[in-house]
Design a protein around this motif. Structure first.
Motif, PDB file in Angstrom:
ATOM      1  N   TYR A  44      15.278  13.209   6.709  1.00 49.08           N
ATOM      2  CA  TYR A  44      14.568  12.830   6.441  1.00 49.08           C
ATOM      3  C   TYR A  44      13.552  11.800   6.507  1.00 49.08           C
ATOM      4  O   TYR A  44      12.403  13.334   7.072  1.00 49.08           O
ATOM      5  CB  TYR A  44      15.375  10.848   7.554  1.00 49.08           C
ATOM      6  CG  TYR A  44      15.244  10.946   8.620  1.00 49.08           C
ATOM      7  CD1 TYR A  44      13.913  11.800   9.027  1.00 49.08           C
ATOM      8  CD2 TYR A  44      15.874  11.839   9.560  1.00 49.08           C
ATOM      9  CE1 TYR A  44      12.988  11.803  10.547  1.00 49.08           C
ATOM     10  CE2 TYR A  44      16.221  11.812  10.991  1.00 49.08           C
ATOM     11  CZ  TYR A  44      14.313  12.311  11.313  1.00 49.08           C
ATOM     12  OH  TYR A  44      14.419  12.666  12.650  1.00 49.08           O
ATOM     13  N   TYR A  45      12.976  11.561   5.224  1.00 48.94           N
ATOM     14  CA  TYR A  45      11.164  11.444   5.270  1.00 48.94           C
ATOM     15  C   TYR A  45      10.560  11.084   6.147  1.00 48.94           C
ATOM     16  O   TYR A  45      11.029  10.293   7.055  1.00 48.94           O
ATOM     17  CB  TYR A  45      10.796  10.856   3.823  1.00 48.94           C
ATOM     18  CG  TYR A  45       9.335  10.330   3.391  1.00 48.94           C
ATOM     19  CD1 TYR A  45       8.174  12.474   2.896  1.00 48.94           C
ATOM     20  CD2 TYR A  45       8.803   8.980   3.729  1.00 48.94           C
ATOM     21  CE1 TYR A  45       7.578  11.534   2.752  1.00 48.94           C
ATOM     22  CE2 TYR A  45       7.897   8.804   3.368  1.00 48.94           C
ATOM     23  CZ  TYR A  45       6.868   9.919   3.239  1.00 48.94           C
ATOM     24  OH  TYR A  45       5.454   9.802   2.568  1.00 48.94           O
ATOM     25  N   ASP A  46       8.988  12.396   6.814  1.00 52.85           N
ATOM     26  CA  ASP A  46       8.936  12.105   7.866  1.00 52.85           C
ATOM     27  C   ASP A  46       8.746  10.486   7.933  1.00 52.85           C
ATOM     28  O   ASP A  46       8.788  10.080   9.675  1.00 52.85           O
ATOM     29  CB  ASP A  46       7.982  12.848   8.682  1.00 52.85           C
ATOM     30  CG  ASP A  46       6.696  12.677   7.340  1.00 52.85           C
ATOM     31  OD1 ASP A  46       7.027  12.223   6.720  1.00 52.85           O
ATOM     32  OD2 ASP A  46       5.440  13.396   7.902  1.00 52.85           O
ATOM     33  N   SER A  47       8.389   9.635   7.309  1.00 53.46           N
ATOM     34  CA  SER A  47       7.865   8.511   8.125  1.00 53.46           C
ATOM     35  C   SER A  47       8.514   7.286   7.999  1.00 53.46           C
ATOM     36  O   SER A  47       8.434   6.659   9.206  1.00 53.46           O
ATOM     37  CB  SER A  47       6.709   7.233   6.847  1.00 53.46           C
ATOM     38  OG  SER A  47       7.579   6.583   5.680  1.00 53.46           O
ATOM     39  N   TYR A  48       9.953   7.047   7.900  1.00 56.94           N
ATOM     40  CA  TYR A  48      11.070   7.022   8.418  1.00 56.94           C
ATOM     41  C   TYR A  48      11.236   6.480  10.045  1.00 56.94           C
ATOM     42  O   TYR A  48      10.875   5.659  10.375  1.00 56.94           O
ATOM     43  CB  TYR A  48      12.179   7.069   7.388  1.00 56.94           C
ATOM     44  CG  TYR A  48      12.623   7.491   6.260  1.00 56.94           C
ATOM     45  CD1 TYR A  48      11.648   7.174   5.475  1.00 56.94           C
ATOM     46  CD2 TYR A  48      13.757   7.666   6.001  1.00 56.94           C
ATOM     47  CE1 TYR A  48      11.615   7.318   4.159  1.00 56.94           C
ATOM     48  CE2 TYR A  48      14.063   7.917   4.838  1.00 56.94           C
ATOM     49  CZ  TYR A  48      12.837   7.550   3.579  1.00 56.94           C
ATOM     50  OH  TYR A  48      12.761   7.447   2.542  1.00 56.94           O
ATOM     51  N   ALA A  49      11.118   7.642  10.803  1.00 58.51           N
ATOM     52  CA  ALA A  49      11.871   8.224  11.802  1.00 58.51           C
ATOM     53  C   ALA A  49      10.661   7.638  12.503  1.00 58.51           C
ATOM     54  O   ALA A  49      10.932   6.983  13.832  1.00 58.51           O
ATOM     55  CB  ALA A  49      11.271   9.946  12.412  1.00 58.51           C
ATOM     56  N   ILE A 109      18.329   4.638   2.755  1.00 60.23           N
ATOM     57  CA  ILE A 109      18.837   4.925   1.878  1.00 60.23           C
ATOM     58  C   ILE A 109      17.564   5.938   0.839  1.00 60.23           C
ATOM     59  O   ILE A 109      16.780   5.091   1.380  1.00 60.23           O
ATOM     60  CB  ILE A 109      19.846   4.221   0.954  1.00 60.23           C
ATOM     61  CG1 ILE A 109      20.993   4.147   2.208  1.00 60.23           C
ATOM     62  CG2 ILE A 109      20.204   6.129   0.309  1.00 60.23           C
ATOM     63  CD1 ILE A 109      22.102   4.648   2.582  1.00 60.23           C
ATOM     64  N   ASN A 110      17.936   7.108   0.797  1.00 60.28           N
ATOM     65  CA  ASN A 110      16.675   7.245  -0.095  1.00 60.28           C
ATOM     66  C   ASN A 110      17.048   8.936  -1.201  1.00 60.28           C
ATOM     67  O   ASN A 110      18.235   9.542  -0.628  1.00 60.28           O
ATOM     68  CB  ASN A 110      15.538   8.483   0.634  1.00 60.28           C
ATOM     69  CG  ASN A 110      14.808   9.467   0.206  1.00 60.28           C
ATOM     70  OD1 ASN A 110      14.664  10.542   0.498  1.00 60.28           O
ATOM     71  ND2 ASN A 110      14.195   8.383  -0.897  1.00 60.28           N
ATOM     72  N   THR A 111      17.480   7.504  -2.561  1.00 55.68           N
ATOM     73  CA  THR A 111      17.817   8.746  -3.648  1.00 55.68           C
ATOM     74  C   THR A 111      16.811   8.574  -5.108  1.00 55.68           C
ATOM     75  O   THR A 111      16.363   7.736  -5.258  1.00 55.68           O
ATOM     76  CB  THR A 111      19.551   8.137  -3.753  1.00 55.68           C
ATOM     77  OG1 THR A 111      19.617   9.605  -5.124  1.00 55.68           O
ATOM     78  CG2 THR A 111      19.641   6.642  -4.229  1.00 55.68           C
ATOM     79  N   ALA A 119       0.974  -1.408   0.484  1.00 53.67           N
ATOM     80  CA  ALA A 119      -0.026   0.127   0.181  1.00 53.67           C
ATOM     81  C   ALA A 119       1.153   1.512   0.081  1.00 53.67           C
ATOM     82  O   ALA A 119       1.275   1.705   0.989  1.00 53.67           O
ATOM     83  CB  ALA A 119      -0.505   0.375   1.268  1.00 53.67           C
ATOM     84  N   GLY A 120       1.297   1.290  -0.773  1.00 59.42           N
ATOM     85  CA  GLY A 120       2.506   2.599  -1.383  1.00 59.42           C
ATOM     86  C   GLY A 120       3.514   2.351  -1.132  1.00 59.42           C
ATOM     87  O   GLY A 120       3.958   1.210  -0.145  1.00 59.42           O
ATOM     88  N   ALA A 121       4.999   3.445  -0.835  1.00 59.85           N
ATOM     89  CA  ALA A 121       6.055   2.823  -0.385  1.00 59.85           C
ATOM     90  C   ALA A 121       6.075   2.644   1.372  1.00 59.85           C
ATOM     91  O   ALA A 121       6.903   2.410   1.643  1.00 59.85           O
ATOM     92  CB  ALA A 121       6.967   4.405  -1.084  1.00 59.85           C
TER      93      ALA A 121
HETATM   94  C1  PLP Z   1      10.684   9.842  -0.257  1.00 64.09           C
HETATM   95  C2  PLP Z   1       9.691   9.384  -0.341  1.00 64.09           C
HETATM   96  N1  PLP Z   1       8.927   8.040   0.375  1.00 64.09           N
HETATM   97  C3  PLP Z   1       8.280   7.857   0.734  1.00 64.09           C
HETATM   98  C4  PLP Z   1       6.985   8.391   0.382  1.00 64.09           C
HETATM   99  C5  PLP Z   1       5.595   7.875   0.387  1.00 64.09           C
HETATM  100  O1  PLP Z   1       5.036   7.228  -0.857  1.00 64.09           O
HETATM  101  P1  PLP Z   1       3.740   6.576  -1.188  1.00 64.09           P
HETATM  102  O2  PLP Z   1       2.773   7.597  -1.461  1.00 64.09           O
HETATM  103  O3  PLP Z   1       3.899   5.609  -2.478  1.00 64.09           O
HETATM  104  O4  PLP Z   1       3.588   5.692  -0.183  1.00 64.09           O
HETATM  105  C6  PLP Z   1       6.983  10.011  -0.241  1.00 64.09           C
HETATM  106  C7  PLP Z   1       6.198  10.651  -1.156  1.00 64.09           C
HETATM  107  O5  PLP Z   1       5.950  11.975  -0.331  1.00 64.09           O
HETATM  108  C8  PLP Z   1       8.572   9.823  -0.294  1.00 64.09           C
HETATM  109  O6  PLP Z   1       9.102  12.081  -0.828  1.00 64.09           O
END
Ligand code: PLP
Length: 399
Positions: free
Chosen positions: A133-138, A180-182, A107-109
């Motif tokens: 970092y993208y907030d869901s990581y934390a 990592i995020n790139t 369900a999405g990344a």
């Molecule tokens: C770096 C990064 N990862 C994941 C997501 C979320 O992806 P998804 O909408 O597929 O869950 C975002 C959305 O802004 C993002 O910027």
């Protein structure tokens, strides 16, 4: 709502547990509410204001009408989509994955990230993440009981760069994985081949797992996006995550995926099956078609967003910001110090009243809030007329 005390604790017990206490509300909700109240242009949250390709939207309608995906799809994702994901990985990156054992639809990344961390991290394990970092990581690290170890990207000649020595020094005996995020949100940095090779060497040397979020894989404007999984020794230790949201401008469909070795896929699936089990049935068929669109689609998306990057970046420069022109993603990070400002929070809270534009203070993406204080992020995945209007409004800030 009544709460009860736990033995030894003073005062009422909070409803939100300790792991999530720091994630109570997000700045995005506050800023979007502010945008509505003030009639501002919302360049805060990163979603496109135009839907993706019409034929892909129609493909979703067709799947729905034909009764494909209206009931629970298979746990790993529908075979059509898994095959299309494997084909896409081969077509764009030369990476071979078996659609039956090495691909998992999520369900999405966001779910992919959460499932990977919940499945791979023991409480107390350290997880190294690039800061900001993208907030869901934390939040996902916290839900897994992991310990967040940020390695800060710092501005260098108007681009944010990774200090490889710092990354190396952050690895301890308790490090479980590198996250990592790139291309990187929010800085727009695209890690170079040399940087990725160094990360890969480190992972192999210290026997670390790597979770890599490559949702902006098709949005590298300068330089190239190279998947971490393609480096020597990485194929078997890397969980690669991507999503249809950014590549096809259907963020609401929440179709994401993981590619990895069979062992890693089945591990991530152990957590994923109890988060959502499955999702987005009919959309999965449509995304399968989207992944097979001709090169012209992917080139067109990138060219369109490159032009928008330039439009907004030039406008922000003219308004007096120092602009870290992004090499990828659809965000631009600015430095507000040339405007005589230092506090991104205060600046973003005042910006809607001052000129009718909403942005996000990058400090929310940092553990070291001081490091992020003067940076502010604007999204440019918006229509040209919207960006032009935003630029016109921002001009009033020019000193
Ligand atoms: C770096 C990064 N990862 C994941 C997501 C979320 O992806 P998804 O909408 O597929 O869950 C975002 C959305 O802004 C993002 O910027």
């Amino acid at each position: 709502m009544t709460t009860h005390r736990t033995a030894g604790e003073e005062g009422p017990r909070p409803l939100l547990n300790r792991r999530l206490a720091e994630f109570g509300t997000t700045i995005f909700a506050e800023m979007s509410a502010l945008a509505l109240r003030t009639g501002s242009i919302n360049l805060g949250q990163g979603f496109p204001d135009t839907d993706g390709p019409e034929e892909i939207r129609e493909a979703a309608v067709r799947a729905l009408r034909d009764g494909r995906g209206n009931q629970y799809p298979p746990g790993p994702g529908v075979p059509e989509l898994r095959t299309a994901i494997a084909e896409h990985q081969r077509r764009f990156h030369g990476l071979a994955y078996d659609p039956d054992t090495e691909v998992l639809v999520t369900a999405g990344a966001t779910e992919a990230i959460a499932a990977a961390l919940l499945a791979l991290v023991e409480p107390g394990d350290e997880v190294i993440a690039l800061e900001p970092y993208y907030d869901s990581y934390a939040a996902s690290i916290a839900m897994a009981g992991g310990v967040r170890v940020p390695v800060t990207l710092r501005p260098h000649e108007l681009a944010f760069r990774l200090d490889l020595d710092e990354l190396r020094a952050a690895v301890t005996d308790r490090t479980r994985l590198l996250l990592i995020n790139t291309p990187h949100n929010p800085t727009g940095t695209v890690l170079t081949r040399a940087e990725l090779a160094a990360i890969a060497e480190l992972a192999v040397e210290r026997d670390l797992l790597v979770v890599t979020d490559e949702v902006y894989e098709h949005l590298a404007f300068d330089g190239e996006h190279v998947p971490l999984a393609s480096f020597p020794g990485m194929r078997g230790r890397t969980v690669t995550i991507s999503s249809a949201g950014k590549t096809f401008s259907f963020t609401g469909w929440k179709v994401g995926w993981v590619t990895a070795s069979p062992e890693l896929i089945s591990t991530v699936r152990s957590a994923k099956q109890f988060l959502t089990y499955v999702s987005a049935g009919p959309f999965q068929y449509a995304v399968a078609e989207a992944l097979r669109l001709p090169d012209a689609y992917f080139d067109g998306l990138r060219d369109d967003l490159r032009a928008k990057r330039d439009l907004l970046s030039d406008g922000l420069s003219a308004a007096g910001f120092a602009v870290h022109r992004p090499a990828g993603t659809y965000f631009v990070t600015t430095d507000i110090r040339p405007l005589g400002e230092e506090d991104g929070f205060a600046f973003c809270r005042a910006l809607p009243e001052r000129c009718g534009v909403v942005a996000i203070p990058n400090a929310v993406f940092y553990d070291h809030r001081d490091e992020g204080a003067p940076f502010v992020r604007f999204a440019f995945c918006k229509r040209v007329d919207v960006l032009e209007e935003a630029v016109a409004r921002l001009k009033s800030l020019a000193p």
